[in-house]
Design a protein around this motif. Structure first.
Motif: not given
Length: 260
Positions: A32, A34-36, A38-39, A53, A55, A60, A134, A138, A140
């Motif tokens: 899963q 993805t580009k950060v 696109d989060v 990222y 998830p 990261i 990041t 996010l 996180k």
């Protein structure tokens, strides 16, 4: 570590890839990822952000590509001249080394090594900042940080030298948001003395982050599968412990396989 097993065929040439584009495509196939961007979390204007990222794994990651060849003769000559001038050596002293084979003074050699390594250390420092930023964006803070250092065309360092540079970079990361730096060489092939062309996937962990190896090994294996499908269909895979690591760390970049 990916090994073209059939590269003794006459006329064999390795495949070169667009690392950033292909690795970004790969991330979308792994856990899963993805580009950060696109989060779905707004990134403040001017803020640094990492590339990816994951998830599912709370990871990261930032990809950095080494696109400058520090072994380039013209660039190397300019650095040598500049270092001799920095320490006030005469032109005759420089010519003694260049034309007459006299050893380069120790302090000149150390400065040359430091200058050549600086861009790599700077790339790791910037990636660390991007990961830290990041984490805040996010929300996180407990995510693990991964720097992916991809050698695109830098033939100036063997793997052992690159490992030393990365190890020296870790103490300069303050605060440190990086749990692991992976050095991998999708476009720089190496010879460990057996005439076979190798690419490398070598993780270096921050102290206390060794448990991160489960994720790093998994993404490395998945990238190997993905990269194999991109080009050389006769690749084989080899992994191992300290003995194998020592063999690879002493390997040399293959100049005739330089990316155009």
């Amino acid at each position: 570590m990916v090994i073209p097993a059939d590269n003794d065929k006459e006329g064999w040439q390795p495949s070169f890839i667009d690392i950033e584009a292909q690795f970004t495509d790969f991330v979308g196939t792994f856990r899963q990822g993805t580009k950060v961007t696109d989060v779905g979390v707004p990134i403040p204007e001017g803020a640094l952000n990492a590339d990816f990222y994951f998830p599912q794994d709370h990871v990261i990651a930032e990809l950095k590509c080494l696109e400058t060849d520090s072994a380039d003769a013209t660039s190397q000559a300019k650095r040598v001249v500049a270092c001799f001038k920095h320490f006030g050596y005469s032109g005759d002293a420089l010519l003694d080394c260049i034309l007459r084979g006299k050893p380069v003074p120790d302090r000149v050699a150390r400065r040359l090594a430091s200058i050549r390594a600086r861009s790599i250390v700077d790339a790791i420092k910037k990636a660390n900042k991007q990961i830290g930023s990041t984490k805040q964006i996010l929300d996180k803070q407990n995510a693990e940080g991964l720097v992916l250092l991809a050698n695109d065309r830098n033939l100036g360092f063997d793997p052992r030298q690159m490992m030393a540079i990365i190890c020296k970079a870790f103490p300069q990361l303050s605060p440190c948001h990086t749990d692991c730096v992976v050095y991998f060489t999708p476009n720089v092939y190496h010879d460990r003395g057996d005439g076979i062309a190798y690419t490398l996937w070598t993780p270096i962990y921050n102290v206390g982050s060794e448990d991160f190896s489960d994720f790093v090994n998994a993404i490395g294996a998945a990238w190997g599968d993905y990269a194999e499908a991109l080009g050389d269909s006769y690749l084989v895979r080899e992994t191992g412990g300290e003995e194998l690591f020592a063999q690879y760390s002493a390997s040399e970049p293959i100049a005739k396989f330089k990316k155009p």
